[in-house]
Design a protein around this motif. Structure first.
Motif, PDB file in Angstrom:
ATOM      1  N   PRO A  22       1.343  -4.776  -4.754  1.00  0.00           N
ATOM      2  CA  PRO A  22       0.190  -3.869  -4.763  1.00  0.00           C
ATOM      3  C   PRO A  22      -0.975  -4.428  -5.568  1.00  0.00           C
ATOM      4  CG  PRO A  22       2.205  -2.642  -5.126  1.00  0.00           C
ATOM      5  CD  PRO A  22       2.574  -4.097  -5.145  1.00  0.00           C
ATOM      6  N   GLY A  23      -2.144  -4.366  -5.004  1.00  0.00           N
ATOM      7  CA  GLY A  23      -3.344  -4.862  -5.663  1.00  0.00           C
ATOM      8  C   GLY A  23      -3.432  -6.368  -5.686  1.00  0.00           C
ATOM      9  N   ASP A  78      -3.018  -6.871 -16.055  1.00  0.00           N
ATOM     10  CA  ASP A  78      -4.446  -6.650 -15.868  1.00  0.00           C
ATOM     11  C   ASP A  78      -5.076  -6.558 -17.243  1.00  0.00           C
ATOM     12  OD1 ASP A  78      -6.495  -4.110 -14.186  1.00  0.00           O
ATOM     13  OD2 ASP A  78      -6.984  -6.042 -15.085  1.00  0.00           O
ATOM     14  N   THR A  87       0.797  -1.233   0.000  1.00  0.00           N
ATOM     15  CA  THR A  87       0.000   0.000   0.000  1.00  0.00           C
ATOM     16  C   THR A  87       0.826   1.278   0.000  1.00  0.00           C
ATOM     17  OG1 THR A  87      -0.145  -0.059   2.434  1.00  0.00           O
ATOM     18  CG2 THR A  87      -1.910  -1.144   1.181  1.00  0.00           C
TER      19      THR A  87
END
Length: 766
Positions: free
Chosen positions: A591-592, A598, A482
């Motif tokens: 992250p994510g 994606d 984060t």
């Protein structure tokens, strides 16, 4: 005849495409190759524009230029060899392959040097085309991307075009033959005095290239494939995917390339046989665990952990364990080329229950072997390497899906034997982790007395108490996932190549992919005395319906696991039992949650490029005998389907309908003009001259025969006045055959009159 400008353009285009192809293919391995290729293309462009305006180099001057090129190559080669000795940049490649690769820049440097020579003959053009073909062949050996092979296709099309025009130029005499020192020099002559030669042969070259490709592709797909491994040139591909046969090397740089190839298939079903269609989209698929990190890479040495507790037991025949409500089964199908096993993470097992994993063989299901450290393994000796691998896993979703089964310590030397999982070779990682701990204490997430006084005498270096390990591990993972100071990217770069990649990631570049995030977390935990390992596998899947899921190479992922102590809830404690259990906790610091890509955010161009790359890898770079058999079986199956047969019938009916319409339109518009008769009349000249001892030699072109005949006529008494007649007939012949402009009736009458004068002169002499 072909126009000189078209022939020149096609030749320069072919050589430039060869340089571009070789430079692009070798750039990932030898960055200088791209620079040499760019310079060569610029030089070819300059020569193309000045060739018709200024005289090019004489043979001695061209030889001196070639010597300079070779000297420059030797100097660059010496620099490359010394650099390899000092750095070992291509140690995994080996000296022979490096030496082969270094010939690429020599090829692109020699091409413009050879073009700079003036008064080129047929041998020079063959030399240029041969050198360009050698360069493209070398490029194909290093090529890994579809774009490179598209450049090869463009080169082949241009080469066919150029060679077609070369043939016409050689036949017309526009391209001088290879000089013969023993033969008398033959004066050059134009094929036609009129600038009517506009034929470029580009359309015919394009058609022949397409026909050749249409024949070559099916032959390639049907040709039996070798069982030997592919010979890899250059650096390993930097792409998204699971590479169990290689170290995880964080020193690699470059943009990760998407790989949409399916790694394996999973089918999820409930005990009653119903398909499970709601498998967790973020499910992790565990592959290989790495424990030793050094010099920016995780090696592959398998290390067994110490005895922790007695694990699940074997049962013969195998039956699924009872894991409680919500249990389901996962059936795995792995291709024969898979070099690792993949299982749903974490592996759920219970003491004194059957093992949760079983291999599927011809003789039935056989449970995997349990290890004292809580892992399982399978070594099916009867499995052939060319067969698909199948096994099943009993699974259920726990309340804390990241927490593995609990262990009781049964080895009094556990703490010492886990020291290998506390090794942190990068000192500045501890500096980063210490600052993060200080921030946690300041925020009130850790008590003031968090250090373990029994670990080290120096208060400043005391490590956290064991009961805080789980909290610290989750806090470190959340921070990396984060914090705005660290960024996820698939364009891997190094800001400072002289330090460890993890230190560079945390303090300098501050950008990387899942492997860098996971490695940073493992070393941060180890710096605080928390045992941790690096796990490589996959995360996510694509649902194919009916409980079937496809896990693709682009789902490849890396995460960390920490060995932590977790208190047992008071309601579950036994009066004489332990108050804590040890668990392996999965931690995903990317992250994510970080899949490698994606797809939802990609535009159509990237998706199309990804699809082309996947098909190219499947049918070219990784095309195996097993894949060939599978594709042929699938093609045969599709060919026998009703829809396919109906489509073929429709295509045939449409083709005949179009043909019938074209014929009907031709009948309405009148008969089509009769095709022109091929030019046969040049044979009349040959017949007349041969009757008087002037016959064409072996391999003579029409113009060479005409020039020789003219010389012979000048030497004969009474024939000097008609010596130019053969040359005029040859010029008209070339104009008709190659220029597409047959002589008019008046010109034919003039030629016939001249031929009659030639016949009379020869007969009068006799």
């Amino acid at each position: 005849m072909p126009t000189e400008a078209t022939f020149r353009f096609s030749t320069y285009l072919t050589l430039a495409l060869a340089c571009v192809t070789l430079g692009y293919a070798q750039a990932p391995m030898l960055p200088e190759a791209a620079g040499f290729a760019a310079l060569a293309v610029l030089a070819l462009g300059a020569l193309y524009f000045i060739e018709t305006r200024f005289a090019l180099l004489t043979i001695p001057a061209a030889n001196r230029l070639g010597a300079v090129v070779v000297a420059c190559f030797v100097l660059w080669g010496a620099y490359r060899v010394k650099r390899e000795i000092d750095t070992g940049e291509f140690a995994n490649l080996g000296w022979p392959m490096l030496m082969v690769a270094m010939f690429g820049p020599l090829v692109v440097m020699l091409l413009p040097a050879k073009v700079a020579r003036g008064e080129k003959h047929a041998g020079d053009y063959w030399w240029l085309h041969g050198l360009a073909l050698a360069g493209v062949g070398l490029a194909a050996a290093f090529a890994e991307e579809p774009l490179c092979f598209a450049l090869v296709g463009l080169y082949l099309g241009a080469a066919v075009w150029s060679l077609s025009l070369f043939y016409l130029g050689r036949a017309s005499g526009a391209v001088p033959p290879i000089p013969d020192p023993k033969a008398a020099p033959v004066p050059a002559a134009a094929a036609s005095g009129e600038p009517l030669g506009t034929r470029t042969d580009f359309r015919s070259a394009l058609v022949w290239a397409a026909v050749t490709g249409a024949v070559a592709v099916p032959v390639y797909l049907l040709t039996p494939r070798s069982l030997a491994p592919k010979a890899d040139f250059g650096k390993p591909r930097v792409e998204i995917g699971y590479a169990a046969d290689q170290m995880v090397d964080l020193n690699r740089t470059g943009a990760l390339k998407t790989n949409s190839e399916t790694a394996f298939e999973v089918t999820a079903t409930y005990p009653d046989g119903k398909p499970k269609t709601d498998l967790n989209p973020d499910q992790r698929w565990r592959g290989r665990t790495h424990q030793q990190y050094a010099n920016g890479a995780w090696n592959m040495e398998p290390k067994r952990l110490p005895n922790l507790v007695r694990t699940a037991r074997q049962s013969t025949p195998w039956v699924a364990p009872d894991l409680g409500p919500g249990q389901f089964a996962l059936a795995f199908d792995l291709p024969a080329k898979a070099k690792a096993y993949f299982v749903a993470d974490p592996i759920i097992w219970l003491p004194n229950q059957p093992v949760p994993l079983a291999g599927v063989t011809d003789a039935g299901e056989h449970g995997w072997m349990p290890s004292p450290d809580g892992t399982f393994y399978w070594d099916p000796a009867q499995r052939a390497r060319t067969r698909q691998l199948r096994y099943v896993q009993a699974y259920t979703v726990e309340s804390d899906p990241d927490l593995g089964p609990g262990f009781q310590i049964v080895d009094s030397r556990l703490d010492d034997s886990l020291d290998q999982l506390r090794t942190n070779p990068v000192e500045r990682v501890k500096e980063y982790a210490d600052q993060l701990l200080a921030d946690l204490i300041e925020a009130g997430k850790l008590p003031a007395e968090w250090r373990d006084p029994a670990k080290l005498r120096d208060p400043k270096r005391r490590l956290p108490r064991a009961e805080h390990h789980d909290l610290i591990a989750r806090a470190f993972s959340a921070h990396l996932a984060t914090t705005p100071t660290l960024r996820y990217t698939t364009d891997l770069k190094r800001t400072n190549a002289k330090i460890d990649p993890v230190e560079d990631f945390l303090f300098h570049s501050k950008a990387g992919h899942c492997e860098r995030f996971a490695t940073a977390l493992v070393l941060m935990l180890r710096s605080q005395g928390i045992p941790a390992v690096f796990v490589l596998g996959f995360k996510g899947h694509e649902h194919a319906g009916d409980g079937k899921y496809l896990v693709k190479q682009e789902h490849a992922h890396a995460w960390a696991e920490a060995f932590v102590s977790v208190p047992i809830p008071a309601a579950d404690r036994h009066p004489d039992g332990p108050t804590h259990l040890f668990h392996w906790r999965g931690l995903d610091p990317t992250p994510g949650g970080g899949d490698a890509t994606d797809d939802a955010n990609q535009d159509w161009w990237h998706k199309a490029n990804s699809w082309v790359g996947t098909q190219f890898q499947h049918y070219v770079t990784d095309y195996t005998p097993e894949q060939r058999r599978k594709e042929l079986a699938g093609f045969a199956n599709r060919l026998t389907q009703v829809n396919t047969l109906l489509a073929l019938v429709n295509v045939i009916v449409l083709a005949f309908s179009v043909r019938a319409v074209l014929r009907w339109r031709a009948r309405r518009t009148g008969a089509a003009p009769a095709p022109q008769t091929p030019t046969r009349w040049f044979g009349e000249l040959v017949t007349v001259l041969s009757a008087h001892g002037i016959a064409p030699g072996a391999g003579d072109t029409p113009m060479e025969f005409a020039l020789g005949a003219a010389d012979a006529l000048r030497a004969r008494a009474g024939c000097a006045g008609v010596a130019e007649v053969p040359i005029a007939w040859a010029g008209a012949y070339y104009q008709d055959r190659f220029g597409g402009a047959p002589p008019s009736d008046a010109r034919l009458a003039e030629l016939d009159h001249d031929l009659e004068q030639l016949r009379r002169a020869l007969e009068t002499r006799v």
